[in-house]
Design a protein around this motif. Structure first.
Motif, PDB file in Angstrom:
ATOM      1  N   THR A  27       2.064  24.886   9.046  1.00 34.50           N
ATOM      2  CA  THR A  27       1.040  24.195   8.787  1.00 34.50           C
ATOM      3  C   THR A  27       0.971  23.436   7.480  1.00 34.50           C
ATOM      4  O   THR A  27       1.629  24.188   6.729  1.00 34.50           O
ATOM      5  N   LEU A  28       0.614  22.180   7.418  1.00 40.00           N
ATOM      6  CA  LEU A  28       0.787  21.665   6.167  1.00 40.00           C
ATOM      7  C   LEU A  28      -0.538  20.571   6.299  1.00 40.00           C
ATOM      8  O   LEU A  28      -0.809  19.966   7.239  1.00 40.00           O
ATOM      9  N   GLU A  29      -1.192  20.499   5.002  1.00 36.18           N
ATOM     10  CA  GLU A  29      -2.646  20.059   5.075  1.00 36.18           C
ATOM     11  C   GLU A  29      -3.556  20.266   6.113  1.00 36.18           C
ATOM     12  O   GLU A  29      -4.256  19.455   6.546  1.00 36.18           O
ATOM     13  N   GLY A  30      -3.391  21.594   6.552  1.00 35.42           N
ATOM     14  CA  GLY A  30      -4.371  22.010   7.713  1.00 35.42           C
ATOM     15  C   GLY A  30      -4.037  21.516   9.238  1.00 35.42           C
ATOM     16  O   GLY A  30      -4.684  21.817  10.253  1.00 35.42           O
ATOM     17  N   LYS A  31      -2.875  20.916   9.101  1.00 34.96           N
ATOM     18  CA  LYS A  31      -2.410  20.558  10.541  1.00 34.96           C
ATOM     19  C   LYS A  31      -1.296  21.210  10.875  1.00 34.96           C
ATOM     20  O   LYS A  31      -0.076  21.336  10.146  1.00 34.96           O
ATOM     21  N   ALA A  32      -1.224  21.688  12.093  1.00 31.05           N
ATOM     22  CA  ALA A  32      -0.056  22.784  12.734  1.00 31.05           C
ATOM     23  C   ALA A  32       0.763  21.739  13.159  1.00 31.05           C
ATOM     24  O   ALA A  32       0.501  20.905  14.121  1.00 31.05           O
ATOM     25  N   SER A  33       2.064  21.975  13.117  1.00 26.55           N
ATOM     26  CA  SER A  33       3.138  21.455  13.877  1.00 26.55           C
ATOM     27  C   SER A  33       4.166  22.353  14.533  1.00 26.55           C
ATOM     28  O   SER A  33       4.410  23.373  13.665  1.00 26.55           O
ATOM     29  N   ALA A  34       4.391  22.240  15.806  1.00 24.10           N
ATOM     30  CA  ALA A  34       5.021  23.268  16.536  1.00 24.10           C
ATOM     31  C   ALA A  34       6.646  23.075  16.288  1.00 24.10           C
ATOM     32  O   ALA A  34       6.897  22.055  16.037  1.00 24.10           O
ATOM     33  N   LEU A  35       7.007  24.219  16.205  1.00 23.66           N
ATOM     34  CA  LEU A  35       8.592  24.454  15.885  1.00 23.66           C
ATOM     35  C   LEU A  35       9.294  24.192  17.230  1.00 23.66           C
ATOM     36  O   LEU A  35       8.599  24.488  18.375  1.00 23.66           O
ATOM     37  N   PRO A  36      10.492  23.788  17.341  1.00 27.02           N
ATOM     38  CA  PRO A  36      11.128  23.458  18.630  1.00 27.02           C
ATOM     39  C   PRO A  36      11.367  24.978  19.445  1.00 27.02           C
ATOM     40  O   PRO A  36      11.744  26.035  18.536  1.00 27.02           O
ATOM     41  N   ARG A  37      11.798  25.012  20.583  1.00 28.22           N
ATOM     42  CA  ARG A  37      12.034  26.284  21.117  1.00 28.22           C
ATOM     43  C   ARG A  37      13.424  25.892  21.643  1.00 28.22           C
ATOM     44  O   ARG A  37      14.030  25.057  22.175  1.00 28.22           O
ATOM     45  N   THR A  81       0.713  -1.126  -0.062  1.00 25.54           N
ATOM     46  CA  THR A  81       0.139   0.038  -0.022  1.00 25.54           C
ATOM     47  C   THR A  81       0.874   1.139   0.040  1.00 25.54           C
ATOM     48  O   THR A  81       1.731   1.408   0.828  1.00 25.54           O
ATOM     49  N   ALA A  82       0.659   2.156  -0.888  1.00 31.75           N
ATOM     50  CA  ALA A  82       1.567   3.342  -1.022  1.00 31.75           C
ATOM     51  C   ALA A  82       0.778   4.428  -0.224  1.00 31.75           C
ATOM     52  O   ALA A  82      -0.589   4.599  -0.073  1.00 31.75           O
ATOM     53  N   ARG A  83       1.409   4.980   0.870  1.00 34.27           N
ATOM     54  CA  ARG A  83       1.043   5.931   1.836  1.00 34.27           C
ATOM     55  C   ARG A  83       2.273   7.121   1.927  1.00 34.27           C
ATOM     56  O   ARG A  83       3.414   6.814   1.711  1.00 34.27           O
ATOM     57  N   PHE A  84       1.598   8.380   2.061  1.00 33.05           N
ATOM     58  CA  PHE A  84       2.425   9.630   2.430  1.00 33.05           C
ATOM     59  C   PHE A  84       2.888   9.606   3.780  1.00 33.05           C
ATOM     60  O   PHE A  84       2.169   9.376   4.543  1.00 33.05           O
ATOM     61  N   VAL A  85       4.192   9.776   3.800  1.00 29.87           N
ATOM     62  CA  VAL A  85       4.766  10.115   5.114  1.00 29.87           C
ATOM     63  C   VAL A  85       5.475  11.504   5.195  1.00 29.87           C
ATOM     64  O   VAL A  85       5.955  12.117   4.429  1.00 29.87           O
ATOM     65  N   THR A  86       4.839  12.402   6.438  1.00 29.64           N
ATOM     66  CA  THR A  86       5.331  13.622   6.350  1.00 29.64           C
ATOM     67  C   THR A  86       6.675  13.670   6.996  1.00 29.64           C
ATOM     68  O   THR A  86       6.844  12.830   8.208  1.00 29.64           O
ATOM     69  N   ARG A  87       7.672  14.375   6.415  1.00 31.75           N
ATOM     70  CA  ARG A  87       8.998  14.481   7.210  1.00 31.75           C
ATOM     71  C   ARG A  87       9.280  15.951   7.321  1.00 31.75           C
ATOM     72  O   ARG A  87       8.942  16.731   6.408  1.00 31.75           O
ATOM     73  N   GLN A  88       9.610  16.143   8.587  1.00 34.97           N
ATOM     74  CA  GLN A  88      10.045  17.452   8.998  1.00 34.97           C
ATOM     75  C   GLN A  88      11.105  17.958   8.065  1.00 34.97           C
ATOM     76  O   GLN A  88      12.215  17.356   8.119  1.00 34.97           O
ATOM     77  N   GLY A  89      10.946  19.169   7.585  1.00 37.33           N
ATOM     78  CA  GLY A  89      12.237  19.658   6.652  1.00 37.33           C
ATOM     79  C   GLY A  89      13.177  20.563   7.625  1.00 37.33           C
ATOM     80  O   GLY A  89      12.945  20.478   8.974  1.00 37.33           O
TER      81      GLY A  89
END
Length: 192
Positions: free
Chosen positions: A43-53, A2-10
């Motif tokens: 925000t990617l695809e409507g999902k927010a990811s916090a950045l490190p502090r 099954t092909a699926r997308f994986v989000t990688r932090q840039g």
């Protein structure tokens, strides 16, 4: 399978981001960076990811060549605490730099062996907290506000500083006082 997308932090998911020649980034990239700087998130695809502090951006800008550059919006420029003009190095420094970069190296070589970590992210956060508690007298705050307000009324200036201006002045003054070993900021810290 099954092909699926994986989000990688840039590369934006870091403590210190170097945006080299930021004015060459297209508007979409600048908009994404603006969100990162203001909201400390991506925000990617409507999902927010916090950045490190801590999350800090150091950017360079090439003001000489205008071809292939994009103007930085005021909203983005406002997010930077300081703007520092860096002139060309001295002749001796330029000779040393040229020798160091070209001696027995090709353009693809980047020797980072001599780079050492000088401070940990948690220490930076601690220093930011200390600086936030440096005492600033109301008269010093009023001085910072007066300077910024004067920029809005000065003939020859297209637009004065916004409300982030005095905030930046006071934060920088607190940091300067902390570096000097003082628990209070002075008008000279604001002036500097």
């Amino acid at each position: 399978a099954t092909a699926r997308f994986v989000t990688r932090q840039g590369p934006v998911f870091t403590h210190l981001l170097l945006a080299d020649e930021i004015n060459r980034a297209p508007a979409k990239t600048q908009s994404a960076l603006l969100e990162a700087m203001q909201e400390k998130q991506v925000t990617l695809e409507g999902k927010a990811s916090a950045l490190p502090r801590p999350f800090m951006v150091l950017a360079t800008q090439n003001p000489i060549e205008q071809e292939g550059t994009y103007p930085l919006p005021e909203a983005q420029l406002d997010r930077f605490l300081l703007k520092i003009r860096i002139d060309y190095p001295s002749e001796a420094e330029e000779v040393a730099l040229t020798r160091q970069v070209t001696q027995a190296k090709t353009g693809a070589d980047l020797d980072v062996e001599a780079v050492a970590t000088l401070i940990q992210p948690a220490t930076v956060v601690g220093l930011q907290q200390w600086a936030a508690h440096v005492t600033v007298d109301e008269r010093v705050v009023a001085y910072a506000v007066a300077i910024v307000r004067a920029t809005r009324e000065t003939p020859g200036l297209a637009s004065g500083a916004g409300s982030r201006g005095p905030i930046a002045l006071v934060r920088a003054a607190r940091a300067r006082a902390l570096i000097a070993g003082r628990a209070f900021a002075t008008p000279d810290d604001i002036k500097a």
